[in-house]
Design a protein around this motif. Structure first.
Motif: not given
Length: 400
Positions: A80-81, A84-85, A91, A121, A124
Motif C-alpha cells: 500500500e505504501r 501510494k508514495k 508502483q 488504492v 484511485k
C-alpha cells in the motif's frame, strides 16, 4: 534470489547432482525473504523496488502459504505504501506483488482483508489521470485479478467492473478524439482495463452477463480498426468470449451485424498489408482465424497444457482468458502453481494436488546424455521443417 528459479517445476530437466537438504534450503529462503520484506521500507526507491522484484520472483516460483500467512498484514502495508508514495516503476512492482500475494493466499478471508485494504488504492491510481500510464496499467490488471480471486461480494464485483469500464470505453471514442497522440499513449491502459474487465465478466451471474453483452457487443468491433496490434487482438478475443457467453445464455442468440463483423474478422485473418511487420501479421492472422471460427462456427481449437504428470485442457474462450491472465502474472512459475496451488487447481477443476514422492520425481528426470540426444533430434527436426517452409516460399514466390 537466483536459486529460486529451480523451484518453478519439480519435473524440469535439472542436472544430476547431490541430494539437497530441503529443510535447510527453505530456512535459507525464508531468511532472505524476511530481509526483502524489511527492505520494502527502505528510504532508497531503488532498494525498495529491488526488494519488491525479489519477493515477486519468490512468490511466483514457490508456494509460501505459511510464511506469507504470518506476515500478510506487513506485506499488505508495504505494498500500500509503495503504491501510494512510489514512482512509476515502484508502483508497477508493488501492484505485481499484490497479484501474487492474492494468488498465494487463494480465495479465503485473508485475501478479502488484503483486497479491502488495497482495492480502494488501486482504483484511485487507475482513475488518476496524473499518474503514469504504466502504473495505471499495472493497477488495472492487479485490480481485476485480485477481485477475481477474492470477491464474494457481488456489489464489489460490479463496482470494480464499472471502474474498468470507465477506462476502456474511452477507446470507443478514438475516432472522435482530436488528440491522436494522447489516444495512442493511453492504448496500453485501455488494453489492460479491457482484459481485466473481461476476466471479471467470466464470473458474473448470467443476468449481468446479458446486460454487459447488450452494452458492449455493438461497440467492441470499432476497436478492431485500432492501429495497435495488441488492442486489435484484445478486442477480437473479447468478442469471441462474448459470443461464447451469449450463446450459453441463449442458444438462439442472433447478432444483427454478423455479416459486417465476419467481413472485418476475415480481413484481419488474411491481412497482407506490407507496412506491418511480418511477426505482427503472423500473430494477428493466427488469432483472428480462431476468433472467426468462434464467431461463425461456434468452434474453439482445444489446447493441452502439460505440467509434470498432469495436463489441463483449454477448451473454451473463458478458460483461455483465465489461463492467459495467470500465465502473464506467474510467468515460468505457472506450471509449478498448477501442480501445487489449491486456488489455481480449483479454478481449472484439477482436484487436490497430486502428491509425488522422491522416487517418482526421479523417474521423471532424464540423464544429461538422454537430454542431449533429445535436443539434437529436436534441432534437426526444426531445421528440416524450416527448410521445407523456405522451399515452398521460394517456389511460390511469396514474400512477407
Amino acid at each position: 534470489m537466483s536459486h529460486c528459479s529451480g523451484f518453478s517445476d519439480p519435473a524440469s530437466f535439472t542436472e544430476d547432482g547431490p541430494e539437497i537438504d530441503e529443510e535447510a534450503t527453505q530456512e535459507d529462503l525464508e531468511y532472505k525473504l524476511k530481509g526483502f520484506i524489511d527492505l520494502t521500507l527502505d528510504k532508497s526507491a531503488k532498494t525498495r523496488q529491488a526488494a519488491l522484484e525479489s519477493l515477486k520472483n519468490a512468490f511466483s516460483s514457490k508456494i509460501l502459504y505459511e510464511f506469507i500467512m504470518e506476515r500478510r498484514m506487513t506485506l499488505t502495508d508495504s505494498i500500500e505504501r509503495c503504491i501510494k508514495k512510489g514512482k512509476s516503476d515502484e508502483q508497477c512492482a508493488a501492484a505485481g506483488l499484490a497479484c501474487l500475494l492474492c494468488v498465494q493466499m487463494g480465495s479465503g478471508i485473508e485475501s478479502e482483508e488484503i483486497f479491502k485494504t488495497l482495492g480502494p488504492v488501486l482504483k484511485k491510481i487507475v482513475c488518476d489521470g496524473t499518474a503514469s500510464i504504466q502504473a495505471r496499467q499495472a493497477c488495472a490488471t492487479c485490480l481485476g485479478i485480485c477481485c477475481f480471486i477474492v470477491t464474494d461480494d457481488i456489489t464489489e464485483l460490479y463496482s470494480t467492473m464499472e471502474c474498468l469500464e470507465n477506462i476502456f470505453t474511452k477507446a470507443y471514442q478514438r475516432d472522435r478524439d482530436t488528440n491522436g497522440v494522447s489516444s495512442t499513449h493511453n492504448t496500453v491502459l485501455h488494453i489492460s482495463a479491457l482484459l481485466a474487465w473481461t476476466l471479471l465478466l467470466t464470473i458474473c451471474p448470467m443476468n449481468e452477463v446479458k446486460k454487459k453483452i447488450e452494452m458492449h457487443l455493438h461497440k467492441l468491433p470499432s476497436l478492431l480498426s485500432c492501429d495497435d496490434l495488441n488492442m486489435r487482438i484484445a478486442a477480437g478475443e473479447t468478442l469471441a468470449l462474448l459470443f461464447e457467453l451469449a450463446r450459453e445464455t441463449d442458444a438462439d442468440f442472433f447478432y444483427e451485424d454478423m455479416e459486417l463483423l465476419t467481413e472485418k474478422l476475415r480481413a484481419l485473418a488474411t491481412d497482407g498489408n506490407k507496412h506491418r511487420a511480418k511477426v505482427d501479421k503472423r500473430k494477428q492472422r493466427s488469432v483472428f482465424r480462431d476468433v472467426l471460427r468462434a464467431v461463425e462456427e461456434r468452434d474453439f481449437p482445444t489446447e493441452m497444457v502439460k505440467f509434470g504428470p498432469e495436463r489441463v485442457y483449454i477448451d473454451c474462450w473463458v478458460k483461455k482468458q483465465t489461463y492467459d491472465t495467470f500465465k502473464e502474472v506467474l510467468g515460468s512459475g505457472m506450471q509449478y502453481h498448477l501442480q501445487s496451488n489449491d486456488f489455481l487447481r480449483n479454478v481449472f477443476e484439477l482436484g487436490p494436488p497430486v502428491m509425488l514422492d522422491a522416487a517418482t520425481l526421479k523417474t521423471m528426470k532424464i540423464s544429461r546424455f538422454e537430454r542431449h540426444l533429445y535436443n539434437s533430434a529436436a534441432f534437426k527436426a526444426r531445421t528440416k521443417a524450416r527448410s521445407k517452409c523456405r522451399d515452398k516460399r521460394a517456389d511460390v514466390g511469396e514474400f512477407f
